[in-house]
Design an enzyme around this catalytic site. Structure first.
Site, PDB file in Angstrom:
ATOM      1  CD  GLN A 101     -56.151  15.137  24.396  1.00 38.47           C
ATOM      2  OE1 GLN A 101     -55.679  16.245  24.698  1.00 38.47           O
ATOM      3  NE2 GLN A 101     -57.443  14.932  24.373  1.00 38.47           N
ATOM      4  CG  ASP A 146     -62.260  14.758  16.839  1.00 38.97           C
ATOM      5  OD1 ASP A 146     -62.089  13.710  17.483  1.00 38.97           O
ATOM      6  OD2 ASP A 146     -61.395  15.660  16.794  1.00 38.97           O
TER       7      ASP A 146
END
Ligand code: MRU
Length: 362
Positions: free
Chosen positions: A196, A237
């Site tokens: 990513q 997260d």
């Protein structure tokens, strides 16, 4: 954020269709995925067509609104609950997903007729997505003073605007500093296995004209030891009540080496990422994804043709945890939309939200 001069959001609702930037095609192709049903929307989260805590939170919220718009009057509330449960079960770690789904479901279930419930769901979902974008803009304003004139910032994974509705978390202070005329440099961890950082963060930074270099994850310590990294900013997260942070696998290693070299290690996240019901990082569920993400790699060849190739011995096995936990003691501060707070129980409590995101409606 601007892409080719056009202002884009990662996820929107068009009628009853959830429209997503297809992140699996970047950086080679900017294309949109149109999810016609809640099942399509759930699949897009699960297969990471859309990814990043804030983006999947907003997608979950808009997915519940979509479910409300499509559910028939007969059995409406049962259908809505069932679709929300499917959306909630797509990925286990990012708290924003649960915040998005539960916030909209809560608003929809507070009404007594399907029509009123549909209107409430759409309004709540749009508000949730707008709030995500506003929080990320505020994170940029609070975090920008940390970025000096020529600051060299390390980041891991993608916590930019693609990971949210707009602006991003870890990258938002960098964008704010750059737009204020400073010239930060960003060390972009490649972020194995899905890459990513290499594919998404590098693409975003190029769009904004921010100077950067992609490095292998295992090169970060090298540059820290050489004094070429001034600070680290990563996303999150899920943030536990004690300040421990779950973020993309490899974050913990970066934090340990940063501590070894006295480099401040910041986490940037909207308060929708905080889970007051999770006492410590050890209680955060860590997603384990298919080992194929590790054993195979994909991209375009010199002719621009998509290829998926195995880089490991035939029949090799692997393990692929998607996240790790960085203990609060290694974190210099958490940059939220409400300001920078210490990664302590008191710091977290001072900014944590109360409400439906604390759990699904009964
Ligand atoms: O598995 P992903 O790509 O959905 O992972 C989430 C992330 O993008 C990162 O962990 C990020 O640093 C925090 S989410 C903004």
């Amino acid at each position: 954020m601007r892409v080719h001069g056009q202002h884009l959001r990662t996820v929107t609702l068009e009628g009853s269709v959830v429209v997503l930037i297809d992140q699996t095609l970047l950086p080679h192709q900017l294309a949109f995925c149109r999810c016609a049903t809640p099942a399509d929307t759930a699949r897009a989260i699960r297969d990471m067509t859309v990814r990043g805590a804030g983006a999947i939170g907003a997608t979950g919220a808009l997915g519940v609104a979509q479910a409300a718009l499509l559910a028939p009057d007969s059995g409406y509330f049962d259908q809505l609950r069932a679709d929300a449960a499917v959306l909630r079960a797509t990925r286990p770690t990012a708290q924003n997903l649960f915040a998005g789904v539960d916030t909209v479901l809560h608003a929809a279930l507070a009404e007594t007729t399907p029509d009123r419930s549909r209107a409430a769901a759409v309004a709540a979902a749009q508000a949730f997505a707008d709030d995500d974008a506003a929080c990320c803009a505020a994170i940029g304003a609070h975090g920008a003073p940390l970025i000096g004139e020529r600051a060299r910032v390390s980041t891991h994974c993608n916590a930019g605007w693609l990971a949210f509705v707009d602006w991003g978390s870890a990258l938002s202070p960098i964008y704010a500093a750059a737009r204020a005329g400073r010239r930060p440099f960003v060390w972009v961890d490649e972020t194995r296995p899905r890459g990513q950082g290499a594919s998404l963060t590098a693409w975003e930074l190029a769009q904004e004209g921010v100077e950067h270099a992609i490095i292998a994850d295992n090169a970060t310590g090298h540059y820290m030891a050489r004094g070429e990294i001034d600070l680290v900013i990563v996303g999150a997260d899920r943030i536990a009540a004690n300040g421990d942070v779950a973020n993309k696998i490899g974050t913990y290693s970066s934090a340990v080496v940063a501590a070894r070299h006295g480099i401040p290690f910041y986490v940037a996240a909207p308060t929708t990422t905080i889970d007051p019901a999770t006492p410590t990082g050890a209680d955060i569920p860590i997603e384990e994804r298919s080992a194929d993400e590790l054993l195979w790699t994909q991209g375009v060849d010199a002719d621009g043709v998509w290829r998926r190739v195995r880089t490991t011995p035939a029949g090799a096995t692997g393990r692929n945890p998607a996240f790790d936990v960085t203990p609060a003691s290694l974190i210099a501060g958490i940059i939220t939309e409400r300001g920078i707070v210490p990664a302590t129980a008191a710091g977290i409590a001072s900014v944590a939200r109360r409400g439906p995101s604390a759990g699904p409606p009964a």
